[in-house]
Design a protein around this motif. Structure first.
Motif, PDB file in Angstrom:
ATOM      1  N   GLY A  18       0.766  -1.234  -0.033  1.00 33.31           N
ATOM      2  CA  GLY A  18       0.023  -0.060  -0.156  1.00 33.31           C
ATOM      3  C   GLY A  18       0.783   1.406   0.027  1.00 33.31           C
ATOM      4  N   ASP A  19       2.186   1.027   0.172  1.00 32.67           N
ATOM      5  CA  ASP A  19       2.968   2.493   0.057  1.00 32.67           C
ATOM      6  C   ASP A  19       2.946   3.077  -1.278  1.00 32.67           C
ATOM      7  OD1 ASP A  19       3.776   2.190   2.589  1.00 32.67           O
ATOM      8  OD2 ASP A  19       5.911   1.642   2.425  1.00 32.67           O
ATOM      9  N   ASP A  20       3.144   4.134  -1.334  1.00 30.73           N
ATOM     10  CA  ASP A  20       2.969   5.024  -2.651  1.00 30.73           C
ATOM     11  C   ASP A  20       4.602   4.962  -3.182  1.00 30.73           C
ATOM     12  OD1 ASP A  20       1.735   7.222  -4.229  1.00 30.73           O
ATOM     13  OD2 ASP A  20       3.867   8.117  -3.858  1.00 30.73           O
ATOM     14  N   ARG A  21       4.470   4.731  -4.671  1.00 23.39           N
ATOM     15  CA  ARG A  21       5.595   4.533  -5.410  1.00 23.39           C
ATOM     16  C   ARG A  21       6.743   5.727  -5.109  1.00 23.39           C
ATOM     17  NH1 ARG A  21       5.884   3.006 -11.159  1.00 23.39           N
ATOM     18  NH2 ARG A  21       3.609   2.623 -11.073  1.00 23.39           N
ATOM     19  N   ALA A  22       6.146   6.885  -5.036  1.00 24.62           N
ATOM     20  CA  ALA A  22       7.339   8.009  -4.746  1.00 24.62           C
ATOM     21  C   ALA A  22       7.826   8.059  -3.422  1.00 24.62           C
ATOM     22  CB  ALA A  22       6.428   9.558  -4.918  1.00 24.62           C
ATOM     23  N   GLU A  23       7.114   7.510  -2.679  1.00 22.72           N
ATOM     24  CA  GLU A  23       7.819   7.494  -1.130  1.00 22.72           C
ATOM     25  C   GLU A  23       8.858   6.140  -1.288  1.00 22.72           C
ATOM     26  OE1 GLU A  23       4.357   6.429   1.450  1.00 22.72           O
ATOM     27  OE2 GLU A  23       3.594   8.829   1.302  1.00 22.72           O
ATOM     28  N   VAL A  24       8.519   4.954  -1.829  1.00 20.20           N
ATOM     29  CA  VAL A  24       9.195   4.017  -1.815  1.00 20.20           C
ATOM     30  C   VAL A  24      10.631   4.475  -2.689  1.00 20.20           C
ATOM     31  CG1 VAL A  24       9.671   1.769  -2.868  1.00 20.20           C
ATOM     32  CG2 VAL A  24       7.572   2.336  -2.086  1.00 20.20           C
ATOM     33  N   ARG A  25      10.443   5.151  -3.800  1.00 10.55           N
ATOM     34  CA  ARG A  25      11.624   5.604  -4.566  1.00 10.55           C
ATOM     35  C   ARG A  25      12.671   6.580  -3.721  1.00 10.55           C
ATOM     36  NH1 ARG A  25       8.984   6.344 -10.429  1.00 10.55           N
ATOM     37  NH2 ARG A  25       9.140   4.029 -11.043  1.00 10.55           N
ATOM     38  N   GLU A  26      11.797   7.321  -2.720  1.00  7.09           N
ATOM     39  CA  GLU A  26      12.670   8.076  -1.884  1.00  7.09           C
ATOM     40  C   GLU A  26      13.587   7.475  -0.901  1.00  7.09           C
ATOM     41  OE1 GLU A  26      10.590  11.294  -0.087  1.00  7.09           O
ATOM     42  OE2 GLU A  26       9.411  11.867  -2.090  1.00  7.09           O
ATOM     43  N   ARG A  27      13.044   6.207  -0.257  1.00  6.75           N
ATOM     44  CA  ARG A  27      13.672   5.544   0.503  1.00  6.75           C
ATOM     45  C   ARG A  27      14.732   4.641   0.121  1.00  6.75           C
ATOM     46  NH1 ARG A  27       8.647   2.908   2.445  1.00  6.75           N
ATOM     47  NH2 ARG A  27       7.718   4.991   2.810  1.00  6.75           N
ATOM     48  N   PHE A  28      14.528   3.975  -1.044  1.00  6.15           N
ATOM     49  CA  PHE A  28      15.490   3.261  -1.802  1.00  6.15           C
ATOM     50  C   PHE A  28      16.005   3.927  -3.063  1.00  6.15           C
ATOM     51  CE2 PHE A  28      12.357   0.772   0.584  1.00  6.15           C
ATOM     52  CZ  PHE A  28      13.343   0.293   1.591  1.00  6.15           C
ATOM     53  N   ASP A  29      17.591   4.183  -3.048  1.00  8.75           N
ATOM     54  CA  ASP A  29      18.057   4.608  -4.197  1.00  8.75           C
ATOM     55  C   ASP A  29      18.180   3.658  -5.529  1.00  8.75           C
ATOM     56  OD1 ASP A  29      18.214   7.154  -3.132  1.00  8.75           O
ATOM     57  OD2 ASP A  29      19.881   6.506  -1.989  1.00  8.75           O
ATOM     58  N   GLY A  30      18.456   4.277  -6.765  1.00  9.96           N
ATOM     59  CA  GLY A  30      19.188   3.337  -7.631  1.00  9.96           C
ATOM     60  C   GLY A  30      18.312   2.120  -8.313  1.00  9.96           C
TER      61      GLY A  30
END
Length: 90
Positions: A18-30
């Motif tokens: 349920g996490d948002d894609r943008a939040e996931v991308r901020e948390r984990f790089d590359g």
């Protein structure tokens, strides 16, 4: 960053269904984005973290896959490279 402890029916401490894609991308790089088939949903692969995350059409996490070097835990015990018997003993 690692995903942290497994939380039943939710995902992990730092990566949940349920996490948002943008939040996931901020948390984990590359990351790199791909589709397993032309009609499959998009998946982000964070290869340096050993994490793959698939999203639904509203960009929410629906599937989480982990491979080394990811080091998910359950109640502080590492899940990777261990048998079910070892985990149960802990």
């Amino acid at each position: 960053m690692n995903v942290g402890n497994l939380i039943g029916n939710q995902g992990f401490e730092y990566l949940r269904l349920g996490d948002d894609r943008a939040e996931v991308r901020e948390r984990f790089d590359g990351y790199r984005t791909f589709r397993r088939t032309p009609s499959a949903p998009e998946t982000d692969q964070f290869s340096e973290s050993g994490i793959m995350v698939t999203y639904d059409e509203s960009s929410q996490v629906i599937f989480i896959e982990l491979v080394p070097p990811s080091n998910p835990t359950i109640q502080g015990h590492s899940l990777m490279g261990r048998s079910l018997d070892e985990l149960a003993a802990d």
